[in-house]
Design a protein around this motif. Structure first.
Motif, mmCIF file in Angstrom:
data_model
loop_
_atom_site.group_PDB
_atom_site.id
_atom_site.type_symbol
_atom_site.label_atom_id
_atom_site.label_comp_id
_atom_site.label_asym_id
_atom_site.label_seq_id
_atom_site.Cartn_x
_atom_site.Cartn_y
_atom_site.Cartn_z
ATOM 1 N N ARG A 281 4.893 -0.368 -1.852
ATOM 2 C CA ARG A 281 4.629 -1.775 -2.160
ATOM 3 C C ARG A 281 3.875 -2.441 -1.006
ATOM 4 N NH1 ARG A 281 9.376 -4.747 -4.750
ATOM 5 N NH2 ARG A 281 10.255 -4.216 -2.743
ATOM 6 N N ASN A 282 4.303 -2.114 0.200
ATOM 7 C CA ASN A 282 3.588 -2.654 1.373
ATOM 8 C C ASN A 282 2.155 -2.156 1.419
ATOM 9 O OD1 ASN A 282 5.642 -4.208 2.398
ATOM 10 N ND2 ASN A 282 6.555 -2.496 3.511
ATOM 11 N N ASN A 283 1.985 -0.854 1.184
ATOM 12 C CA ASN A 283 0.638 -0.275 1.238
ATOM 13 C C ASN A 283 -0.276 -0.893 0.191
ATOM 14 O OD1 ASN A 283 1.294 1.480 3.298
ATOM 15 N ND2 ASN A 283 1.713 3.215 1.944
ATOM 16 N N LEU A 284 0.268 -1.132 -0.993
ATOM 17 C CA LEU A 284 -0.577 -1.558 -2.121
ATOM 18 C C LEU A 284 -0.844 -3.059 -2.138
ATOM 19 C CD1 LEU A 284 0.862 0.713 -4.940
ATOM 20 C CD2 LEU A 284 -1.421 0.819 -3.948
ATOM 21 N N ARG A 285 -0.033 -3.800 -1.409
ATOM 22 C CA ARG A 285 -0.133 -5.260 -1.497
ATOM 23 C C ARG A 285 -1.575 -5.741 -1.269
ATOM 24 N NH1 ARG A 285 3.838 -6.515 1.744
ATOM 25 N NH2 ARG A 285 5.386 -6.702 0.098
ATOM 26 N N ALA A 286 -2.207 -5.232 -0.223
ATOM 27 C CA ALA A 286 -3.546 -5.720 0.131
ATOM 28 C C ALA A 286 -4.598 -5.352 -0.914
ATOM 29 C CB ALA A 286 -3.954 -5.153 1.486
ATOM 30 N N PHE A 287 -4.325 -4.328 -1.700
ATOM 31 C CA PHE A 287 -5.305 -3.908 -2.709
ATOM 32 C C PHE A 287 -5.311 -4.826 -3.930
ATOM 33 C CE2 PHE A 287 -4.729 -0.072 -0.235
ATOM 34 C CZ PHE A 287 -5.980 0.514 -0.226
ATOM 35 N N ARG A 288 -4.223 -5.565 -4.106
ATOM 36 C CA ARG A 288 -4.121 -6.517 -5.216
ATOM 37 C C ARG A 288 -4.469 -5.865 -6.556
ATOM 38 N NH1 ARG A 288 -3.595 -11.688 -3.543
ATOM 39 N NH2 ARG A 288 -3.858 -12.051 -1.319
ATOM 40 N N LEU A 289 -3.764 -4.801 -6.856
ATOM 41 C CA LEU A 289 -4.018 -4.079 -8.104
ATOM 42 C C LEU A 289 -3.077 -4.600 -9.185
ATOM 43 C CD1 LEU A 289 -4.272 -0.540 -6.481
ATOM 44 C CD2 LEU A 289 -6.156 -2.044 -7.143
ATOM 45 N N ALA A 290 -3.601 -5.486 -10.003
ATOM 46 C CA ALA A 290 -2.741 -6.161 -10.978
ATOM 47 C C ALA A 290 -2.225 -5.215 -12.050
ATOM 48 C CB ALA A 290 -3.518 -7.309 -11.622
ATOM 49 N N ASN A 291 -2.845 -4.054 -12.200
ATOM 50 C CA ASN A 291 -2.412 -3.148 -13.277
ATOM 51 C C ASN A 291 -1.485 -2.030 -12.774
ATOM 52 O OD1 ASN A 291 -4.401 -1.726 -11.911
ATOM 53 N ND2 ASN A 291 -5.260 -0.794 -13.753
ATOM 54 N N VAL A 292 -1.042 -2.124 -11.521
ATOM 55 C CA VAL A 292 -0.098 -1.128 -10.999
ATOM 56 C C VAL A 292 1.297 -1.746 -10.950
ATOM 57 C CG1 VAL A 292 0.555 0.295 -9.021
ATOM 58 C CG2 VAL A 292 -1.854 0.068 -9.639
ATOM 59 N N HIS A 293 2.247 -1.087 -11.582
ATOM 60 C CA HIS A 293 3.621 -1.582 -11.633
ATOM 61 C C HIS A 293 4.517 -0.573 -10.940
ATOM 62 C CE1 HIS A 293 1.920 -4.253 -14.649
ATOM 63 N NE2 HIS A 293 1.364 -3.166 -15.169
ATOM 64 N N LEU A 294 5.101 -0.974 -9.837
ATOM 65 C CA LEU A 294 5.946 -0.064 -9.067
ATOM 66 C C LEU A 294 7.386 -0.176 -9.528
ATOM 67 C CD1 LEU A 294 4.510 -0.475 -5.467
ATOM 68 C CD2 LEU A 294 3.909 1.201 -7.227
ATOM 69 N N LEU A 295 7.992 0.970 -9.752
ATOM 70 C CA LEU A 295 9.367 1.008 -10.245
ATOM 71 C C LEU A 295 10.211 1.834 -9.295
ATOM 72 C CD1 LEU A 295 7.783 2.059 -13.489
ATOM 73 C CD2 LEU A 295 9.262 0.057 -13.518
ATOM 74 N N PHE A 296 11.437 1.364 -9.058
ATOM 75 C CA PHE A 296 12.381 2.141 -8.265
ATOM 76 C C PHE A 296 13.399 2.720 -9.231
ATOM 77 C CE2 PHE A 296 16.463 2.032 -5.766
ATOM 78 C CZ PHE A 296 16.231 3.240 -5.132
ATOM 79 N N GLY A 297 13.492 4.037 -9.306
ATOM 80 C CA GLY A 297 14.433 4.649 -10.234
ATOM 81 C C GLY A 297 14.213 6.144 -10.307
#
Ligand code: SAH
Length: 278
Positions: free
Chosen positions: A183-199
């Motif tokens: 999540r930290n790595n991706l924040r700056a990329f602002r990829l609105a179509n990436v959904h990170l899930l914990f599970g």
């Protein structure tokens, strides 16, 4: 080869229990979805970075001394010379700054065709393997894929590459530390179509199903039934699998109206697929 179906770009996540977490910085509980970012869209990222967007190459140690887009272009040329022919995959690899997904001490190796440690005993896959698997996933699909499930987010690199190749990317990680790191790595990329899930990715993510593609970066003894159930008819799954010889091989599963067809390809070396969260 069947064409992968297109899907509605957006999911209705308002039903059922799992909900997207609106605040990008809050911690997502098991099985809930959080957006890597809420701002549109990924396409302009490389141009912005070449133009010197904040936090891009400034984060690189001086020893790197390179324009990362040029280094990436060379990486992509090498992959093409090695036989990667899918132009969209090559473009996506050229667009994503791999050096932002590895520790500072490893930045110099970020564009070599090598896997690298990302913490907690896990590794970011070699670009060549990412290219191979994404090419297989896309085979027979001329344009963007619909929804894709990415098992084993790790540092988030492959999810970022996938964001250029699919309308929506659901990426699931079982280790909280890596979920947070991605999540930290991706924040700056602002990829609105990436959904990170914990599970536990072995259960897939039913709310995003059916998937045009499912891709795993961790290898188990068998393809979990949930993945097969959540794969769309016309969809394709690409995953490492431990074969009868005890070695891992890349496996492709195509789902059609007639059923499932499995193809075993070359030997690979991925971290093990584990159940539960940690
Ligand atoms: N695609 C990643 C590769 C990470 S390595 C990247 O680009 O960095 C594979 C990841 O799979 C590891 O982080 C590991 O924790 C994760 N993993 C293993 N079993 C899993 C499971 N059941 N569910 C979700 N993630 C899993």
């Amino acid at each position: 080869m069947n064409r992968r179906p297109g899907f509605p770009a957006r999911l209705d996540l308002t039903r059922g229990t799992a909900q997207p977490v609106r605040k990008p910085l809050s911690s997502a509980a098991t099985g809930t979805a959080s957006r890597a970012a809420t701002v549109q869209p990924p396409v302009a990222v490389p141009a912005a970075i070449r133009a010197g967007a904040p936090g891009s190459l400034a984060a690189l140690p001086a020893s790197v001394g390179m324009d990362s887009s040029r280094v990436r272009d060379r990486m992509v040329q090498r992959l093409a010379a090695q036989g990667v022919t899918d132009a969209l995959v090559l473009q996506a690899l050229a667009a994503v700054e791999r050096h932002r997904f590895v520790d500072t001490a490893l930045v110099n190796q970020a564009y070599e065709d090598t896997s690298l440690p990302i913490g907690l005993g896990q590794t970011i896959s070699k670009p060549g393997v990412v290219a191979r698997m994404l090419s297989l996933l896309r085979q027979g699909s001329p344009g963007k894929l619909g929804r894709v499930l990415d098992i084993g987010t790790g540092c988030g690199y492959q999810a970022a590459v996938l964001s250029h190749l699919a309308t929506e990317v659901y990426s699931i990680e079982r280790l909280r530390g890596l979920h947070e790191k991605a999540r930290n790595n991706l924040r700056a990329f602002r990829l609105a179509n990436v959904h990170l899930l914990f599970g536990d990715g072995m259960e897939g993510f039913a709310k995003g199903a059916p998937y045009a593609g499912i891709i795993a970066a961790a290898g188990g003894e068998a393809v979990p039934q949930a993945w097969l159930d959540q794969l769309a008819v016309g969809g394709r799954l690409v995953a490492p699998l431990v074969t009868a010889s005890g070695q891992q091989a890349l496996v492709v599963v195509d789902k059609s109206a007639q059923g499932l067809r499995q193809t075993v390809l070359e030997a690979v070396h991925f971290v093990p697929l584990k159940s539960g969260i940690a």
